[in-house]
Design a protein around this motif. Structure first.
Motif, mmCIF file in Angstrom:
data_model
loop_
_atom_site.group_PDB
_atom_site.id
_atom_site.type_symbol
_atom_site.label_atom_id
_atom_site.label_comp_id
_atom_site.label_asym_id
_atom_site.label_seq_id
_atom_site.Cartn_x
_atom_site.Cartn_y
_atom_site.Cartn_z
ATOM 1 N N ASP A 46 0.825 -1.216 0.000
ATOM 2 C CA ASP A 46 0.000 0.000 0.000
ATOM 3 C C ASP A 46 0.855 1.260 0.000
ATOM 4 N N MET A 47 1.925 1.274 0.780
ATOM 5 C CA MET A 47 2.789 2.452 0.855
ATOM 6 C C MET A 47 3.535 2.671 -0.462
ATOM 7 N N VAL A 48 4.018 1.594 -1.077
ATOM 8 C CA VAL A 48 4.739 1.723 -2.356
ATOM 9 C C VAL A 48 3.793 2.218 -3.442
ATOM 10 N N LEU A 49 2.596 1.649 -3.511
ATOM 11 C CA LEU A 49 1.632 2.096 -4.520
ATOM 12 C C LEU A 49 1.256 3.562 -4.319
ATOM 13 N N ALA A 50 1.046 3.967 -3.073
ATOM 14 C CA ALA A 50 0.694 5.360 -2.787
ATOM 15 C C ALA A 50 1.846 6.293 -3.167
ATOM 16 N N ALA A 51 3.085 5.895 -2.855
ATOM 17 C CA ALA A 51 4.246 6.719 -3.196
ATOM 18 C C ALA A 51 4.387 6.849 -4.713
ATOM 19 N N ILE A 52 4.192 5.740 -5.424
ATOM 20 C CA ILE A 52 4.262 5.779 -6.892
ATOM 21 C C ILE A 52 3.217 6.730 -7.449
ATOM 22 N N LYS A 53 2.015 6.669 -6.919
ATOM 23 C CA LYS A 53 0.926 7.545 -7.373
ATOM 24 C C LYS A 53 1.297 9.013 -7.151
ATOM 25 N N GLU A 54 1.824 9.326 -5.975
ATOM 26 C CA GLU A 54 2.203 10.705 -5.665
ATOM 27 C C GLU A 54 3.349 11.181 -6.555
ATOM 28 N N ILE A 55 4.297 10.311 -6.847
ATOM 29 C CA ILE A 55 5.398 10.684 -7.731
ATOM 30 C C ILE A 55 4.870 10.954 -9.137
ATOM 31 N N GLY A 56 3.894 10.152 -9.568
ATOM 32 C CA GLY A 56 3.249 10.411 -10.859
ATOM 33 C C GLY A 56 2.546 11.749 -10.875
ATOM 34 N N GLU A 57 1.902 12.095 -9.759
ATOM 35 C CA GLU A 57 1.240 13.398 -9.665
ATOM 36 C C GLU A 57 2.270 14.525 -9.705
ATOM 37 N N ALA A 58 3.452 14.300 -9.109
ATOM 38 C CA ALA A 58 4.523 15.303 -9.179
ATOM 39 C C ALA A 58 4.970 15.482 -10.627
ATOM 40 N N LEU A 59 5.106 14.388 -11.337
ATOM 41 C CA LEU A 59 5.495 14.453 -12.742
ATOM 42 C C LEU A 59 4.479 15.228 -13.565
ATOM 43 N N ASP A 60 3.190 15.078 -13.224
ATOM 44 C CA ASP A 60 2.141 15.814 -13.939
ATOM 45 C C ASP A 60 2.239 17.325 -13.748
ATOM 46 N N GLU A 61 2.986 17.762 -12.761
ATOM 47 C CA GLU A 61 3.170 19.197 -12.527
ATOM 48 C C GLU A 61 4.346 19.750 -13.322
#
Length: 89
Positions: A46-61
């Motif tokens: 769960d933590m790895v998936l959440a971190a990956i999602k947040e990093i993807g959101e950072a990339l979208d910025e």
């Protein structure tokens, strides 16, 4: 110009990791030392998936697409997403 002596990177990283551990245990009531292996695996997943999602959101910025015509970095939003990602480490 005043030159400050910098704290060793490992000390800062260790403090950040300890602060995260404290956040997870005190605020989110996560107790890794008492979890059985299956619970720990689920928690880590769960933590790895959440971190990956947040990093993807950072990339979208950012304008990461090489084929795009605009070039930008939304600094504040980008950094906020990285902070969010850090909370899952």
């Amino acid at each position: 110009m005043v030159v400050r002596e910098r704290e060793p990177v490992t000390d800062r990283l260790e403090k950040m990791l300890l602060d995260q551990y404290d956040l997870q245990t005190r605020v989110y009531h996560v107790k890794l030392d008492t979890m059985v292996d299956t619970e720990r695996v689920d928690y880590i997943k769960d933590m790895v998936l959440a971190a990956i999602k947040e990093i993807g959101e950072a990339l979208d910025e950012t304008s990461w697409k090489s084929w795009a015509t605009s070039h930008f970095i939304n600094d504040e939003a980008y950094l906020a997403e990285l902070v969010d990602a850090w909370h899952f480490f």
